[in-house]
Design a protein around this motif. Structure first.
Motif, PDB file in Angstrom:
ATOM      1  N   ASP A 170     -12.974  11.002 -47.952  1.00  0.00           N
ATOM      2  CA  ASP A 170     -11.819  10.545 -47.198  1.00  0.00           C
ATOM      3  C   ASP A 170     -10.739  11.620 -47.180  1.00  0.00           C
ATOM      4  OD1 ASP A 170     -11.230  10.329 -49.838  1.00  0.00           O
ATOM      5  OD2 ASP A 170     -10.191   8.419 -49.682  1.00  0.00           O
ATOM      6  N   ARG A 171      -9.666  11.356 -46.453  1.00  0.00           N
ATOM      7  CA  ARG A 171      -8.624  12.368 -46.252  1.00  0.00           C
ATOM      8  C   ARG A 171      -7.866  12.690 -47.529  1.00  0.00           C
ATOM      9  NH1 ARG A 171      -6.039  10.584 -40.480  1.00  0.00           N
ATOM     10  NH2 ARG A 171      -7.895  11.013 -39.257  1.00  0.00           N
ATOM     11  N   ALA A 172      -7.642  11.706 -48.371  1.00  0.00           N
ATOM     12  CA  ALA A 172      -6.907  11.963 -49.610  1.00  0.00           C
ATOM     13  C   ALA A 172      -7.706  12.884 -50.526  1.00  0.00           C
ATOM     14  CB  ALA A 172      -6.600  10.653 -50.320  1.00  0.00           C
ATOM     15  N   THR A 173      -9.007  12.662 -50.600  1.00  0.00           N
ATOM     16  CA  THR A 173      -9.853  13.519 -51.429  1.00  0.00           C
ATOM     17  C   THR A 173      -9.887  14.938 -50.886  1.00  0.00           C
ATOM     18  OG1 THR A 173     -11.221  11.595 -51.939  1.00  0.00           O
ATOM     19  CG2 THR A 173     -12.147  13.746 -52.423  1.00  0.00           C
ATOM     20  N   LEU A 174      -9.985  15.078 -49.573  1.00  0.00           N
ATOM     21  CA  LEU A 174      -9.984  16.417 -48.980  1.00  0.00           C
ATOM     22  C   LEU A 174      -8.670  17.144 -49.244  1.00  0.00           C
ATOM     23  CD1 LEU A 174     -11.744  15.947 -45.540  1.00  0.00           C
ATOM     24  CD2 LEU A 174     -12.470  17.412 -47.411  1.00  0.00           C
ATOM     25  N   GLY A 175      -7.563  16.431 -49.196  1.00  0.00           N
ATOM     26  CA  GLY A 175      -6.269  17.046 -49.467  1.00  0.00           C
ATOM     27  C   GLY A 175      -6.165  17.534 -50.903  1.00  0.00           C
ATOM     28  N   ALA A 188      -9.409  26.113 -48.535  1.00  0.00           N
ATOM     29  CA  ALA A 188      -8.222  25.262 -48.662  1.00  0.00           C
ATOM     30  C   ALA A 188      -7.613  24.957 -47.299  1.00  0.00           C
ATOM     31  CB  ALA A 188      -7.197  25.932 -49.566  1.00  0.00           C
ATOM     32  N   ILE A 189      -7.610  25.937 -46.406  1.00  0.00           N
ATOM     33  CA  ILE A 189      -7.073  25.715 -45.064  1.00  0.00           C
ATOM     34  C   ILE A 189      -7.894  24.660 -44.331  1.00  0.00           C
ATOM     35  CG2 ILE A 189      -6.719  26.777 -42.806  1.00  0.00           C
ATOM     36  CD1 ILE A 189      -6.024  29.361 -44.275  1.00  0.00           C
ATOM     37  N   VAL A 190      -9.207  24.790 -44.401  1.00  0.00           N
ATOM     38  CA  VAL A 190     -10.084  23.832 -43.707  1.00  0.00           C
ATOM     39  C   VAL A 190      -9.937  22.435 -44.306  1.00  0.00           C
ATOM     40  CG1 VAL A 190     -12.506  23.243 -43.299  1.00  0.00           C
ATOM     41  CG2 VAL A 190     -11.719  25.565 -42.928  1.00  0.00           C
ATOM     42  N   CYS A 191      -9.915  22.340 -45.623  1.00  0.00           N
ATOM     43  CA  CYS A 191      -9.755  21.024 -46.265  1.00  0.00           C
ATOM     44  C   CYS A 191      -8.408  20.407 -45.906  1.00  0.00           C
ATOM     45  CB  CYS A 191      -9.891  21.148 -47.780  1.00  0.00           C
ATOM     46  SG  CYS A 191     -11.574  21.419 -48.333  1.00  0.00           S
ATOM     47  N   GLY A 192      -7.352  21.201 -45.904  1.00  0.00           N
ATOM     48  CA  GLY A 192      -6.039  20.689 -45.537  1.00  0.00           C
ATOM     49  C   GLY A 192      -5.973  20.228 -44.093  1.00  0.00           C
ATOM     50  N   TRP A 193      -6.595  20.987 -43.208  1.00  0.00           N
ATOM     51  CA  TRP A 193      -6.598  20.645 -41.785  1.00  0.00           C
ATOM     52  C   TRP A 193      -7.376  19.353 -41.542  1.00  0.00           C
ATOM     53  CZ3 TRP A 193      -3.995  21.460 -37.630  1.00  0.00           C
ATOM     54  CH2 TRP A 193      -4.555  21.243 -36.375  1.00  0.00           C
ATOM     55  N   LEU A 194      -8.523  19.216 -42.215  1.00  0.00           N
ATOM     56  CA  LEU A 194      -9.307  17.989 -42.059  1.00  0.00           C
ATOM     57  C   LEU A 194      -8.592  16.795 -42.694  1.00  0.00           C
ATOM     58  CD1 LEU A 194     -12.912  19.293 -42.726  1.00  0.00           C
ATOM     59  CD2 LEU A 194     -11.896  18.647 -40.541  1.00  0.00           C
ATOM     60  N   ALA A 195      -7.881  17.031 -43.783  1.00  0.00           N
ATOM     61  CA  ALA A 195      -7.144  15.943 -44.432  1.00  0.00           C
ATOM     62  C   ALA A 195      -5.958  15.496 -43.595  1.00  0.00           C
ATOM     63  CB  ALA A 195      -6.673  16.378 -45.811  1.00  0.00           C
ATOM     64  N   MET A 196      -5.438  16.385 -42.769  1.00  0.00           N
ATOM     65  CA  MET A 196      -4.331  16.018 -41.885  1.00  0.00           C
ATOM     66  C   MET A 196      -4.823  15.290 -40.640  1.00  0.00           C
ATOM     67  SD  MET A 196      -1.947  19.395 -42.140  1.00  0.00           S
ATOM     68  CE  MET A 196      -0.988  18.954 -40.733  1.00  0.00           C
TER      69      MET A 196
END
Length: 101
Positions: free
Chosen positions: A25-30, A52-60
């Motif tokens: 989910d998004r919280a885990t990716l963030g 980190a950029i990709v995980c942050g972008w997907l979490a957003m």
């Protein structure tokens, strides 16, 4: 004709528009992105920064609009800084005259 007696009340969305719930989910990716960004300052910044950029972008939620969760924004910003510093460090290490003296 609404599907020969099968109305749309039970399944309001078509199958193609529903998302599978098997991925993170998004919280885990963030959180994962923020950890990668912080770890990237110490080791493997050229790899962990873009992760980190990709995980942050997907979490957003892959958009800039709407509410942005804090871990996702931290992951995105620190990942960008981490990647930039790693590229500058690699470019500085590759300049002429820095080899064997």
């Amino acid at each position: 004709m609404a599907g020969f007696g099968h109305g749309t009340r039970r399944h309001p969305r078509s199958r193609g528009r529903t998302w599978s719930r098997t991925g993170p989910d998004r919280a885990t990716l963030g959180i994962v992105g923020a950890i990668c960004a912080i770890a990237g300052f110490f080791v493997l910044g050229i790899i962990l920064g873009p992760v980190a950029i990709v995980c942050g972008w997907l979490a957003m939620g892959r958009s800039w609009s709407g509410p942005r969760p804090a871990p996702a924004l931290v992951a995105l910003v620190l990942g960008a800084i981490d990647t930039l510093l790693a590229v500058i460090w690699l470019a500085g290490a590759a300049t002429p005259g820095m080899g064997l003296a």
